[in-house]
Design an enzyme around this catalytic site. Sequence first.
Site, PDB file in Angstrom:
ATOM      1  N   CYS A  32      44.608  41.244  50.955  1.00 26.39           N
ATOM      2  CA  CYS A  32      43.784  42.309  51.512  1.00 26.39           C
ATOM      3  C   CYS A  32      44.166  42.520  52.984  1.00 26.39           C
ATOM      4  O   CYS A  32      44.929  41.741  53.550  1.00 26.39           O
ATOM      5  CB  CYS A  32      42.310  41.943  51.412  1.00 26.39           C
TER       6      CYS A  32
ATOM      7  N   CYS B 257      43.560  39.668  55.384  1.00 24.66           N
ATOM      8  CA  CYS B 257      44.492  38.545  55.280  1.00 24.66           C
ATOM      9  C   CYS B 257      45.727  38.825  56.130  1.00 24.66           C
ATOM     10  O   CYS B 257      46.237  37.942  56.822  1.00 24.66           O
ATOM     11  CB  CYS B 257      44.911  38.337  53.824  1.00 24.66           C
TER      12      CYS B 257
END
Lengths: 77, 346
Positions: free
Chosen positions: A10, A13
Amino acid sequence: MEIKILGTGCSNCKNLEKATREAVAELNLDANVVKEEDIVKIMGYGVMRTPALVVDEKVLMYGRVPSVKEIKEMLSK
Amino acid sequence: MSDNSHSAGLAYRSRYLLLLLIPVWLLLYKNLQWLTDKFVFDILDLPANKHLTEAVRFFIFEVPKVLMLLTLIIFFVGIIRTYFSPERTRKALEGKSLFTGNVMAASLGIVTPFCSCSAIPLFLGFIESGIPLGVTFSFLIAAPMINEVAIVLLFGLFGWKTALIYVVTGLFIAITAGWVIGRLHLEKWVEPWVYELKAGDHPEDEKLTFGKRIKLGFEAVKEIVGKVWIYVMIGIAVGAGVHGYVPQDFMASFMGKSAWYSVPLSVLIGIPLYSNAAGIIPIVSALIEKGAALGTSLAFMMSVIGLSLPEMIILRKVLKLPLIFTFIGVVGTGIIIVGFLFNYIF
């Protein structure tokens, strides 16, 4: 020093990976930063919220993206 | 030592900053309509009672109003949320009976920090610690559907009654849908590797001082308002257009009460559509003004916010297709019932 970023890809991250790399560069650390995207391995760390920051197999922080400054403090301890 | 005194100093500074900001916020918020009118009529010098003027006035008033409300509420919710975590929620849910578990899971879904990108680790963590599938679903339905952004927008654009109705009916749907899924015993449709997974011991929670919690509140504002402001602007711009230009009762024929099929149709259209609450609620508020029925609009909002294609694709990693369709079917039916109910009452 072995640094792992746990996350399934995502945007947070990626932000954590970027911030961590910056922190490592600013501290001039001899560290290897790798991303761990395998969910089974991520669960092995007992983390329920991504992204997480793991240093030498110890979870330092999870569930948010700290600032570069804060990551530097975590890594210097 | 020097580290500690430094962060303590920071905490005090943020608290002072806070005290200064709240009266400024209140003053601005109280006088927003007056400021808007001053700006629209005196500075922009637009003629009164024209469609364009009405649309501009609506936009210039609603955007700062909603953004100000969002900032304030997200700041406080951000602080409150530091006291909750999926790990604690999981602990609270362990060993609870089915119905109690569903009620608790749905309620905790509102306050527990949740991002759809964490849906998989959260699902795995819940199942791995033995929380029943139905209880896990109650959480997964409530967490994205009922959140502070939706509540603020509903409160700002519709008033507290509609916001309350949304929260209560959303909880009702999350509880019953989770309960139904639990009763159907659909564990066979969860990917088998999920039940074989062994999770590691949970790492210790970070220790937070109050100053740190305030800082996290500010960070929540930066992150959430930084992400949704553009949707708020677009949503309100479309809403302003509808407000100024679409004739009164235009929506009544196809989203009004008399068109019974409008409720299921809105839900069907809403499921694949994906928008966050910030984008969809201002548009729906304008539709209601033009004659769309409350129940139909509520159903449309809930299916857009609560059920989305990207989330289903993420969940496909751990759930087999029949379970995903059951999930959509059960939640969709709940939303349709709520839609009919409110069209009938109001």
